[in-house]
Design a protein around this motif. Structure first.
Motif, PDB file in Angstrom:
ATOM      1  N   UNK A  92       0.803  -1.227   0.000  1.00  0.00           N
ATOM      2  CA  UNK A  92       0.000   0.000   0.000  1.00  0.00           C
ATOM      3  C   UNK A  92       0.832   1.272   0.000  1.00  0.00           C
ATOM      4  N   UNK A  93       1.848   1.320   0.834  1.00  0.00           N
ATOM      5  CA  UNK A  93       2.587   2.573   0.963  1.00  0.00           C
ATOM      6  C   UNK A  93       3.270   2.961  -0.346  1.00  0.00           C
ATOM      7  N   UNK A  94       3.955   2.009  -0.969  1.00  0.00           N
ATOM      8  CA  UNK A  94       4.660   2.302  -2.216  1.00  0.00           C
ATOM      9  C   UNK A  94       3.661   2.549  -3.364  1.00  0.00           C
ATOM     10  N   UNK A  95       2.550   1.825  -3.365  1.00  0.00           N
ATOM     11  CA  UNK A  95       1.548   2.003  -4.423  1.00  0.00           C
ATOM     12  C   UNK A  95       0.967   3.406  -4.351  1.00  0.00           C
ATOM     13  N   UNK A  96       0.646   3.860  -3.158  1.00  0.00           N
ATOM     14  CA  UNK A  96       0.075   5.199  -2.994  1.00  0.00           C
ATOM     15  C   UNK A  96       1.110   6.264  -3.346  1.00  0.00           C
ATOM     16  N   UNK A  97       2.359   6.063  -2.927  1.00  0.00           N
ATOM     17  CA  UNK A  97       3.415   7.025  -3.239  1.00  0.00           C
ATOM     18  C   UNK A  97       3.622   7.138  -4.750  1.00  0.00           C
ATOM     19  N   UNK A  98       3.704   5.998  -5.453  1.00  0.00           N
ATOM     20  CA  UNK A  98       3.913   6.007  -6.896  1.00  0.00           C
ATOM     21  C   UNK A  98       2.744   6.701  -7.609  1.00  0.00           C
ATOM     22  N   UNK A  99       1.531   6.414  -7.168  1.00  0.00           N
ATOM     23  CA  UNK A  99       0.357   6.999  -7.813  1.00  0.00           C
ATOM     24  C   UNK A  99       0.313   8.513  -7.604  1.00  0.00           C
ATOM     25  N   UNK A 100       0.529   8.943  -6.381  1.00  0.00           N
ATOM     26  CA  UNK A 100       0.434  10.370  -6.069  1.00  0.00           C
ATOM     27  C   UNK A 100       1.514  11.173  -6.799  1.00  0.00           C
ATOM     28  N   UNK A 101       2.729  10.640  -6.828  1.00  0.00           N
ATOM     29  CA  UNK A 101       3.810  11.365  -7.509  1.00  0.00           C
ATOM     30  C   UNK A 101       3.570  11.440  -9.014  1.00  0.00           C
ATOM     31  N   UNK A 102       3.037  10.367  -9.600  1.00  0.00           N
ATOM     32  CA  UNK A 102       2.774  10.388 -11.040  1.00  0.00           C
ATOM     33  C   UNK A 102       1.720  11.442 -11.369  1.00  0.00           C
ATOM     34  N   UNK A 103       0.641  11.444 -10.620  1.00  0.00           N
ATOM     35  CA  UNK A 103      -0.474  12.332 -10.947  1.00  0.00           C
ATOM     36  C   UNK A 103      -0.135  13.791 -10.694  1.00  0.00           C
ATOM     37  N   UNK A 104       0.496  14.046  -9.569  1.00  0.00           N
ATOM     38  CA  UNK A 104       0.717  15.447  -9.209  1.00  0.00           C
ATOM     39  C   UNK A 104       2.023  16.020  -9.747  1.00  0.00           C
ATOM     40  N   UNK A 105       3.073  15.192  -9.868  1.00  0.00           N
ATOM     41  CA  UNK A 105       4.372  15.714 -10.309  1.00  0.00           C
ATOM     42  C   UNK A 105       4.598  15.465 -11.803  1.00  0.00           C
ATOM     43  N   UNK A 106       4.421  14.240 -12.241  1.00  0.00           N
ATOM     44  CA  UNK A 106       4.660  13.933 -13.655  1.00  0.00           C
ATOM     45  C   UNK A 106       3.536  14.504 -14.526  1.00  0.00           C
ATOM     46  N   UNK A 107       2.288  14.259 -14.126  1.00  0.00           N
ATOM     47  CA  UNK A 107       1.157  14.739 -14.907  1.00  0.00           C
ATOM     48  C   UNK A 107       0.749  16.165 -14.539  1.00  0.00           C
ATOM     49  N   UNK A 108       1.168  16.632 -13.388  1.00  0.00           N
ATOM     50  CA  UNK A 108       0.945  18.028 -13.009  1.00  0.00           C
ATOM     51  C   UNK A 108      -0.469  18.382 -12.610  1.00  0.00           C
ATOM     52  N   UNK A 109      -1.269  17.412 -12.133  1.00  0.00           N
ATOM     53  CA  UNK A 109      -2.620  17.745 -11.698  1.00  0.00           C
ATOM     54  C   UNK A 109      -2.556  18.432 -10.334  1.00  0.00           C
ATOM     55  N   UNK A 110      -3.356  19.466 -10.150  1.00  0.00           N
ATOM     56  CA  UNK A 110      -3.345  20.164  -8.861  1.00  0.00           C
ATOM     57  C   UNK A 110      -3.910  19.282  -7.749  1.00  0.00           C
ATOM     58  N   UNK A 111      -3.220  19.216  -6.628  1.00  0.00           N
ATOM     59  CA  UNK A 111      -3.634  18.352  -5.522  1.00  0.00           C
ATOM     60  C   UNK A 111      -5.016  18.732  -5.004  1.00  0.00           C
ATOM     61  N   UNK A 112      -5.340  20.021  -5.060  1.00  0.00           N
ATOM     62  CA  UNK A 112      -6.627  20.441  -4.523  1.00  0.00           C
ATOM     63  C   UNK A 112      -7.806  19.949  -5.365  1.00  0.00           C
ATOM     64  N   UNK A 113      -7.518  19.447  -6.569  1.00  0.00           N
ATOM     65  CA  UNK A 113      -8.581  18.921  -7.426  1.00  0.00           C
ATOM     66  C   UNK A 113      -8.808  17.426  -7.207  1.00  0.00           C
ATOM     67  N   UNK A 114      -8.053  16.825  -6.305  1.00  0.00           N
ATOM     68  CA  UNK A 114      -8.098  15.376  -6.136  1.00  0.00           C
ATOM     69  C   UNK A 114      -8.678  14.994  -4.779  1.00  0.00           C
ATOM     70  N   UNK A 115      -9.424  13.912  -4.759  1.00  0.00           N
ATOM     71  CA  UNK A 115      -9.839  13.300  -3.506  1.00  0.00           C
ATOM     72  C   UNK A 115      -9.822  11.792  -3.713  1.00  0.00           C
ATOM     73  N   UNK A 116      -9.845  11.022  -2.637  1.00  0.00           N
ATOM     74  CA  UNK A 116      -9.731   9.567  -2.738  1.00  0.00           C
ATOM     75  C   UNK A 116     -10.802   8.902  -1.887  1.00  0.00           C
ATOM     76  N   UNK A 117     -11.061   7.644  -2.230  1.00  0.00           N
ATOM     77  CA  UNK A 117     -11.915   6.805  -1.396  1.00  0.00           C
ATOM     78  C   UNK A 117     -11.094   5.645  -0.874  1.00  0.00           C
TER      79      UNK A 117
END
Length: 892
Positions: A103-128
């Motif tokens: 879980x920890x590495x999966x969440x880290x990889x996903x968050x970094x890809x979306x926010x850093x590589x893809x550049x999506x603003x964190x404030x536009x994201x939420x999770x379940x």
């Protein structure tokens, strides 16, 4: 970095940099999960890795997986074109951990890809997260810095993934993108969650349990990760659009559709353009992966997709086939990532043209019938089930196409009446299944065929697959199971095993699942598409419903494939060398050899056989790709494709083309073009070599050639070379001079035999050596005539007539009887001079001699007759019998 191709590449490269293996997409037809019609998620190809049944050389992976949802429980067909995010074909981006990180590495990889590589603003994201997954909630707070109000706990099955009733399972964590408050809808878990404001873009599955039973769940020893992010959805987000059909890929395809049809994607026409764009992707990729339109199984789903797109093309004003015109745009957009599109473009294009051409012929009549049947109907009414069935049965309208055509008017179909009509048709069909001869003895297969449908054949592009057992037959009757030692016929829902037909033998191989081992000794195609695997259970027990791993014996199939392709090349070579009258009259394609029967009035000359071989091996050396197209049978034959003797063809046929003619009228054109449903090499060079080893007669006007290919041909030629060298050594000559030396030896032997024959004749007509020899034998008087009779040593039966003729000249008037012994048999010839044939009949005399040597008579003319018999030691008795007949005649 917002284009679809760039996003796909960026995703795969990101995970590759983070230690993941880039794994190519698996084909859309699942090889390892017989429960699925099509691959519908990224994890399908890794299913056996997650369960531990399969080991791979990597522990983490990333893919962009082709997926189709248009059949079975995963069916989005009806919604496509009318919503922003439904597709029949889509790409699923995913990263996987097989017991490596969790879980920890999966969440880290996903968050970094979306926010850093893809550049999506964190404030536009939420999770379940799953309701009781405190670990995941804590990790999102720690790694992503999300507040609790943006980590939503969901307690339903939507956030808990299971592979089935038992097996691996675990909680999920979904990532949502907020498109803004100007779009209606609420966050997941809220009353307004079905709105379009919050869109799920990625789902992380934490595979940490094994469901042992309904009441028992255990921790997995090596928890794993399975994620899935729709490429079309993330592309829409990154390109700043709310609708998947507004991304660059679909804009390009829709622009090509507008140009091909001459209709703008505006207003009510927008949905039709979207349907065509989406369905073209499904169609192209399914055909590239070996699925062709048919009335069964996967082929039927493909046909439904194609015809739905074709109806929408007609709604846009297309009166001729147009979908194939859009195909180049799709290949240009997606061919680099999926080279199978490039390889299959010709087949896809031909299939599109054929299917649309045929469908357009019936579409107008069907739609006219539909309009007449619904005239005056208001929204909420139901179309007669009988009418819907007539559209299906007579005009080729799938039920869902009729439903789609009525959708905008709010008219439904009476499904109960439709199903009743369908069952009535099946009942009528069953009445004709009594058959005769073999059909009567094999009638067990027809009810099975009607119940389970045709077997899906996967063998054009694979030798291995998984399948479900749908029926078992032992001793002519259906059974539920079979145990070790049983010989049983096995029917599965899909198979890579080729069923014997068109002269090609059926495949052999194995079936297994860890608990049962089965040897497949033959495969037959019966009852219009039912593949029957004749097998013996080696160990364990097999039961209906079991899943099995199927493996065709690869080396045997490869040899059969080479021999089959060589048969096509030889067929065309025969027509080139002997003439266009050559037509196939039968064939056998086995692993060891091939046999080809053809019409021709006389034996082939050696030079003709050599010419046929030269042509075939020239195409083999081209190493030309072997291409396959789907065509209407009449169109295929009209275009020059040859139909094979004894093969049954449906309305649509596979047309197999090989090589380019290098000489003659066909120079520069396709060399061999035939209708064929068999398996073939992918390039002619795989055949290696073809060598004709025999030519013979089969019947009046029908000849047969037998040939070897590949290693078998090379082995044969090596053995022939060894024989030549051994012969040369015996002749004390070099291999190059051996033929001339052998010819000289043969001629010398013939001379010796001639000289020996003459010597034997002279010796036979000479006097008895006991009397000094040299003088000719003298006749004695018997029955008032001269009689010369004796047994000759060393004289063959065929030489006796000549010796009797010579003796008759010496006797001038009389009877001559000579006998000889050769190869354990006795021969006798009787001659009567012309002046005595009115008194003595040579035939009657020789028959008396024949009895003495155990013969059954004899025959000839009154002046010369011959007989033979098995009693070689009674030759003297034969001469005595003739003498006795002469004496008796005189006494009379």
């Amino acid at each position: 970095m917002s284009g679809v191709n760039e996003i796909r590449s960026a995703f795969l490269d990101y995970f590759a940099k983070n230690g993941h293996e880039k794994v190519p997409s698996s084909p859309l037809v699942p090889r390892n999960d017989p429960t699925l019609m099509f691959v519908n998620a990224g994890m399908v190809q890794f299913k056996n890795v997650f369960t531990g049944e399969e080991k791979r050389p990597y522990a983490t992976a990333a893919t962009s997986q082709k997926c189709v949802r248009a059949g079975g429980k995963h069916n989005d067909l009806d919604n496509v074109g009318y919503t922003a995010r439904h597709h029949t074909f889509f790409e699923m981006l995913g990263n996987f951990s097989f017991g490596d990180y969790f879980k920890d590495r999966a969440i880290e990889l996903a968050w970094n890809l979306i926010t850093k590589e893809f550049g999506l603003p964190a404030e536009k994201l939420l999770v379940t997260v799953y309701a009781d997954d405190d670990e995941a909630a804590g990790l999102w707070r720690k790694i992503a810095g999300l507040s609790d109000d943006r980590i939503i706990r969901i307690g339903t099955s939507d956030n808990f993934w299971t592979m089935g009733e038992t097996g691996p399972c675990g909680p999920c964590s979904e990532i949502f993108f907020d498109h803004g408050d100007h779009i209606p809808g609420g966050p997941p878990g809220s009353p307004d969650e079905d709105g379009d404001r919050f869109i799920e873009i990625w789902n992380l599955v934490f595979m940490q349990y094994e469901q042992v039973s309904a009441d028992e769940r255990l921790n997995l020893p090596r928890p794993s990760i399975d994620t899935g992010m729709g490429l079309e959805r993330i592309a829409a987000v990154l390109q700043g659009v709310h609708d998947n059909y507004d991304i660059d890929l679909f804009r390009t395809l829709i622009a090509s559709i507008e140009q091909a049809i001459g209709s703008r994607a505006e207003g009510r026409q927008t949905a039709s353009h979207r349907v065509i764009a989406d369905h073209l992707r499904s169609t192209a990729f399914l055909i590239a992966d070996g699925v062709l339109p048919s009335n069964e199984g996967r082929g039927y789903v493909l046909r439904r997709i194609m015809r739905r797109a074709m109806r929408h093309a007609r709604l846009l004003g297309a009166n001729e086939p147009v979908l194939y015109k859009v195909l180049p745009a799709l290949v240009a957009e997606m061919g680099r990532a999926y080279p199978e599109l490039v390889r299959g473009e010709a087949l896809i294009s031909e299939t599109l043209k054929l299917e649309e051409k045929r469908f357009l012929l019936t579409l107008d009549r069907g739609l006219s019938l539909l309009d007449d049947a619904t005239q005056g109907m208001d929204a909420g009414a139901k179309l007669s089930g009988e009418t819907a069935f007539k559209l299906y049965d007579t005009y080729g309208f799938p039920l869902d196409l009729t439903q789609d055509a009525l959708r905008q008017r709010g008219i439904a179909v009476d499904l109960d009446a439709f199903n009743t009509a369908m069952e009535r048709q099946k009942t009528e069909a069953r009445k004709s299944w009594t058959g005769s001869g073999e059909a009567a003895t094999e009638k067990v297969w027809f009810p099975i065929r009607e119940r389970v449908g045709a077997t899906e054949f996967l063998g054009y592009d694979t030798h291995e697959a998984s399948a479900s057992v749908v029926a078992l037959v032992r001793d002519g009757a259906e059974v539920k199971s079979a145990a070790a030692g049983d010989e049983v016929a096995i029917i599965v829902n899909q198979t890579p095993f080729y069923g014997e037909s068109g002269g090609q033998l059926g495949d052999t191989g194995t079936m297994s699942n860890g608990e049962v081992e089965i040897e497949v000794v033959d495969t037959q195609k019966l009852a219009d598409g039912l593949f029957v695997h004749r097998a013996k259970v080696s160990s364990g027990t097999i039961a209906v419903g079991n899943s099995l791993d199927l493996k065709v014996e690869h080396r045997r199939r490869a040899k059969i494939r080479s021999n089959h392709s060589a048969t096509h090349l030889l067929h065309e070579g025969l027509r080139e060398v002997l003439g266009s009258h050559v037509a196939q009259k039968g064939s056998l394609v086995a692993p060891e050899r091939l046999r080809f029967d053809f019409s021709h009035p006389k034996p082939m000359e050696r030079s003709e056989i050599d010419a046929v071989e030269r042509l075939a091996n020239g195409i083999i050396r081209q190493n030309a790709p072997v291409s396959t197209r789907l065509m209407a049978v009449d169109d295929a034959i009209a275009s020059g494709a040859m139909a094979l003797f004894g093969e049954k063809y449906g309305d649509e046929v596979r047309v197999v083309s090989m090589g380019t003619a290098e000489e003659g009228e066909k120079a520069g054109k396709a060399y061999s073009v035939e209708l064929c449903g068999g398996t073939h090499v992918t390039a002619t060079g795989e055949i290696g070599l073809v060598h004709v080893v025999g030519e013979s007669a089969v019947g009046s006007g029908v000849r047969r050639i037998e040939a070897l290919t590949g290693e078998a041909a090379r082995d044969y030629l090596r053995e022939q070379d060894a024989r030549v060298k051994k012969m040369a050594a015996l002749l004390k000559a070099s291999p190059e001079d051996a033929l001339a030396r052998l010819e000289a030896v043969v001629e010398e032997r013939r001379r010796f035999e001639r000289e020996l024959g003459e010597a034997r004749k002279r010796l036979a007509l000479a006097g008895d050596p006991a009397d000094g020899g040299g003088a000719a034998p003298t006749a004695r008087t018997v029955g008032g005539v001269s009689f010369l009779g004796r047994v000759l040593d060393g004289v063959s039966g065929r030489d006796l007539k000549g010796l009797v003729d010579e003796a008759k000249k010496n006797v001038e008037s009389g009877v001559v009887a000579f006998a000889s012994v050769a190869d354990g048999k006795a021969s006798v010839v009787v001659g009567v001079t012309g002046d005595l044939t009115d008194r003595f009949d040579a035939v009657a005399l020789v028959r008396a001699a024949s009895i003495a040597i155990g013969g059954k008579g004899g025959g000839g003319r009154p002046d010369m007759a011959q007989a033979g018999g098995p009693d070689a030691d009674k030759a003297n008795d034969a001469i005595a019998a003739v003498e006795a007949e002469l004496a008796q005649a005189d006494a009379a």
